[in-house]
Design an enzyme around this catalytic site. Structure first.
Site, PDB file in Angstrom:
ATOM      1  N   LYS A 118     115.551  74.821  81.463  1.00 41.64           N
ATOM      2  CA  LYS A 118     115.431  75.480  82.763  1.00 41.64           C
ATOM      3  C   LYS A 118     115.211  74.494  83.896  1.00 41.64           C
ATOM      4  O   LYS A 118     115.662  74.714  85.015  1.00 41.64           O
ATOM      5  CB  LYS A 118     114.295  76.511  82.744  1.00 41.64           C
ATOM      6  N   LYS A 211     124.004  81.299  74.334  1.00 41.39           N
ATOM      7  CA  LYS A 211     123.215  82.525  74.262  1.00 41.39           C
ATOM      8  C   LYS A 211     123.617  83.506  75.373  1.00 41.39           C
ATOM      9  O   LYS A 211     123.904  83.076  76.484  1.00 41.39           O
ATOM     10  CB  LYS A 211     121.750  82.098  74.473  1.00 41.39           C
ATOM     11  N   LYS A 214     120.637  86.392  81.100  1.00 36.58           N
ATOM     12  CA  LYS A 214     120.590  87.095  82.383  1.00 36.58           C
ATOM     13  C   LYS A 214     121.194  86.264  83.498  1.00 36.58           C
ATOM     14  O   LYS A 214     121.684  86.798  84.481  1.00 36.58           O
ATOM     15  CB  LYS A 214     119.124  87.361  82.756  1.00 36.58           C
TER      16      LYS A 214
HETATM   17  P1  AMP Z   1     113.639  87.321  78.760  1.00 39.37           P
HETATM   18  O1  AMP Z   1     114.815  87.995  79.328  1.00 39.37           O
HETATM   19  O2  AMP Z   1     113.801  85.845  78.718  1.00 39.37           O
HETATM   20  O3  AMP Z   1     112.338  87.763  79.326  1.00 39.37           O
HETATM   21  O4  AMP Z   1     113.606  87.776  77.230  1.00 39.37           O
HETATM   22  C1  AMP Z   1     113.053  89.007  76.799  1.00 39.37           C
HETATM   23  C2  AMP Z   1     113.203  89.154  75.299  1.00 39.37           C
HETATM   24  O5  AMP Z   1     114.585  89.217  74.939  1.00 39.37           O
HETATM   25  C3  AMP Z   1     112.621  87.977  74.490  1.00 39.37           C
HETATM   26  O6  AMP Z   1     112.011  88.461  73.316  1.00 39.37           O
HETATM   27  C4  AMP Z   1     113.828  87.147  74.153  1.00 39.37           C
HETATM   28  O7  AMP Z   1     113.663  86.393  72.983  1.00 39.37           O
HETATM   29  C5  AMP Z   1     114.883  88.225  73.966  1.00 39.37           C
HETATM   30  N1  AMP Z   1     116.233  87.706  74.228  1.00 39.37           N
HETATM   31  C6  AMP Z   1     116.698  87.175  75.389  1.00 39.37           C
HETATM   32  N2  AMP Z   1     117.978  86.808  75.278  1.00 39.37           N
HETATM   33  C7  AMP Z   1     118.349  87.101  73.994  1.00 39.37           C
HETATM   34  C8  AMP Z   1     119.569  86.966  73.254  1.00 39.37           C
HETATM   35  N3  AMP Z   1     120.678  86.445  73.808  1.00 39.37           N
HETATM   36  N4  AMP Z   1     119.576  87.404  71.972  1.00 39.37           N
HETATM   37  C9  AMP Z   1     118.459  87.936  71.389  1.00 39.37           C
HETATM   38  N5  AMP Z   1     117.286  88.085  72.041  1.00 39.37           N
HETATM   39  C10 AMP Z   1     117.224  87.684  73.329  1.00 39.37           C
END
Ligand code: AMP
Ligand code: TRP
Length: 350
Positions: A118, A211, A214
Site C-alpha cells: 500500500k 487479487k 476495491k
Molecule cells: P477489506 O476490503 O480490505 O476491508 O477486506 C475485508 C475482508 O474481505 C477481509 O477479511 C479480507 O481478507 C477479505 N477480502 C478482501 N479481498 C478479498 C479477495 N479478493 N478474496 C477473498 N477475500 C478478500
C-alpha cells in the site's frame, strides 16, 4: 473473567464491496452466527490510513460505512442477536492500540507485506497510521478478547501479528496478570484466523494472478455487491480465460489461474467443491460454464443488492443499528480496558 469463544471481524468502508469480500469474509460471518457470539465491525478508523483519494473524504466515508453495515445485514447478519457497529464509536480501539504500540516491535511491523504494497515506492510519505494499521487491527480483536477471526487469505500475516502481540503482552505483564487473578497469566487469548471455503482469495476477473480488489482501476476486474444483473453478466462474459476447455480434474487447474478462479467462485457460491464443479462442467467450453456462472451469481447476489439498496435508502435506520451495536460493544470493551489498565498500572476511577 474467563475467556469465552467469541468471533470478531472487520471490513473497511472504502467503497466497492465486491465478491471477494463476500466470499472471503461475509459468507463466513453469516455462518458463524449459529455457533458463536459474533461482533462485526465497520473499521472506519482503518479506512482513513490512506489518502482521501482512496477513502473519498468525509461524506463518502459516512456513506460507505452505512453501505458496509447494510451489506452485512443484507447478507444475513442479525444485528440484534449479534453486534454490528462502526469502530470509531468505541474509544477502546484507539486506547488499546496505544498500549499495543508499546508492546509491538518496529521490526515486526516492518515485515508486513500489506504495508509495503500500500505504501508503494514513496514509503517516507505514507501515513504513520498506515504503518500502525496492523496494531489497530490487533486491538480491534483483543479488545473483545475474541478467539476466532474470519478473514480472507490476505489477512493471515496480520493475524499472526495479533497473536504475537497477545503473547508478548501476556509475557511482559505476566506477574501483574497473575496478580489480578487471571489463570496462568493468560489475559489475552491467541486469536485464531478462520480462512475457510473454496474462495479465500478471489482473483481479478481481468488477471488471474492479481487479487480482486476495491481499488483496482478497472471496474471490470471485480463484481461489486451492488452490480445489477446485466453488469454481472457483462463482467463475467468479458472475464479473461484461456482457449482450453475446462479440465475434469482439479489438478488441471494448477497452471490456469483464470479458470481456477472462476471454478472457485462457482464452487463457493453453490456450496460445492471445485472437484464437484469440474465433474459437471469438465470437458465443456468456457462459454457454457460462464452462462451457468452468470445465472448463479445473479441468483445469489441480486437479493443482497436489493436489500442493501433498501437499507441505505434509510440512513437513520442504519445509524440506529450502529449506535445500538456500539453501546453493546462498548460494554464488553470497557471491561477489557479496566482490566488492561489495572494490569499495566494505570490509575483509574473505581
Ligand atoms: P477489506 O476490503 O480490505 O476491508 O477486506 C475485508 C475482508 O474481505 C477481509 O477479511 C479480507 O481478507 C477479505 N477480502 C478482501 N479481498 C478479498 C479477495 N479478493 N478474496 C477473498 N477475500 C478478500
Ligand atoms: N485489515 C482488515 C482488512 O483489510 C480489516 C480489519 C480491521 C479486520 N480490523 C480487523 C479484520 C479485525 C479482522 C479483524 O481486510
Amino acid at each position: 473473567m474467563a475467556i469465552v469463544e467469541r468471533v470478531f471481524s472487520g471490513v473497511q468502508p472504502t467503497g466497492n464491496l465486491h465478491l471477494g469480500n463476500y466470499l472471503g469474509a461475509i459468507v463466513n460471518f453469516v455462518k458463524l452466527q449459529e455457533t458463536h457470539n459474533c461482533i462485526y465491525c465497520v473499521v472506519d478508523m482503518h479506512a482513513i490510513t490512506q489518502g482521501a483519494d482512496v477513502w473519498g473524504g468525509p461524506a463518502e466515508l459516512a456513506r460507505n460505512t452505512r453501505e458496509v453495515a447494510a451489506a452485512f445485514i443484507a447478507a444475513g447478519v442479525d444485528p440484534k442477536k449479534h453486534i454490528v457497529f462502526n469502530q470509531s464509536q468505541v474509544s477502546g480501539h484507539a486506547e488499546l492500540t496505544w498500549i499495543f504500540n508499546c508492546v509491538a516491535r518496529v521490526g515486526w511491523l516492518s515485515r508486513m507485506t500489506q504495508f509495503k504494497e500500500k505504501a508503494g515506492k514513496d514509503r517516507e510519505n505514507a501515513s504513520v497510521g498506515l504503518y500502525d494499521y496492523p496494531v489497530l487491527m490487533a486491538a480491534d480483536i483483543l479488545l473483545y478478547r475474541a478467539t476466532h477471526v474470519p478473514v480472507g487469505e490476505d489477512q493471515k500475516q496480520h493475524l499472526e501479528l495479533a497473536r504475537d502481540i497477545a503473547q508478548k503482552f501476556n509475557n511482559d505483564f505476566g506477574d501483574s496478570i497473575r496478580g489480578q487473578g487471571f489463570n496462568e497469566g493468560l489475559f489475552f487469548p491467541q486469536p485464531e484466523p478462520l480462512i475457510t471455503g473454496p474462495a479465500t482469495r478471489v482473483m481479478s476477473l481481468r488477471d488471474g494472478t492479481k487479487k480482486m480488489s476495491k481499488s483496482d482501476s478497472s471496474d471490470n476486474s471485480r463484481i461489486n455487491l451492488t452490480d445489477d444483473a446485466d453488469t454481472i453478466a457483462q463482467k463475467i462474459r468479458k472475464a479473461k480465460t484461456d482457449p482450453e476447455p475446462l479440465p475434469s480434474e482439479e489438478k488441471g487447474l494448477e497452471t490456469r489461474p483464470e479458470a481456477d478462479n472462476l471454478v472457485g467462485i462457482y464452487a463457493a457460491l453453490s456450496g460445492r467443491s471445485k472437484q464437484q464443479v469440474l465433474s459437471e462442467f469438465g470437458g465443456g467450453q468456457f462459454s457454457s460454464f460462464k452462462n451457468a456462472l452468470v445465472e448463479l451469481c445473479v441468483e445469489k447476489l441480486s437479493p443482497i443488492a436489493s436489500e442493501m439498496k433498501r437499507l441505505v435508502a434509510d440512513p437513520g435506520h442504519v445509524d440506529a443499528i450502529l449506535v445500538d451495536g456500539a453501546e453493546r460493544a462498548n460494554a464488553i470493551a470497557a471491561e477489557t480496558m479496566k482490566s488492561t489498565k489495572d494490569i499495566v498500572g494505570f490509575i483509574r476511577s473505581r
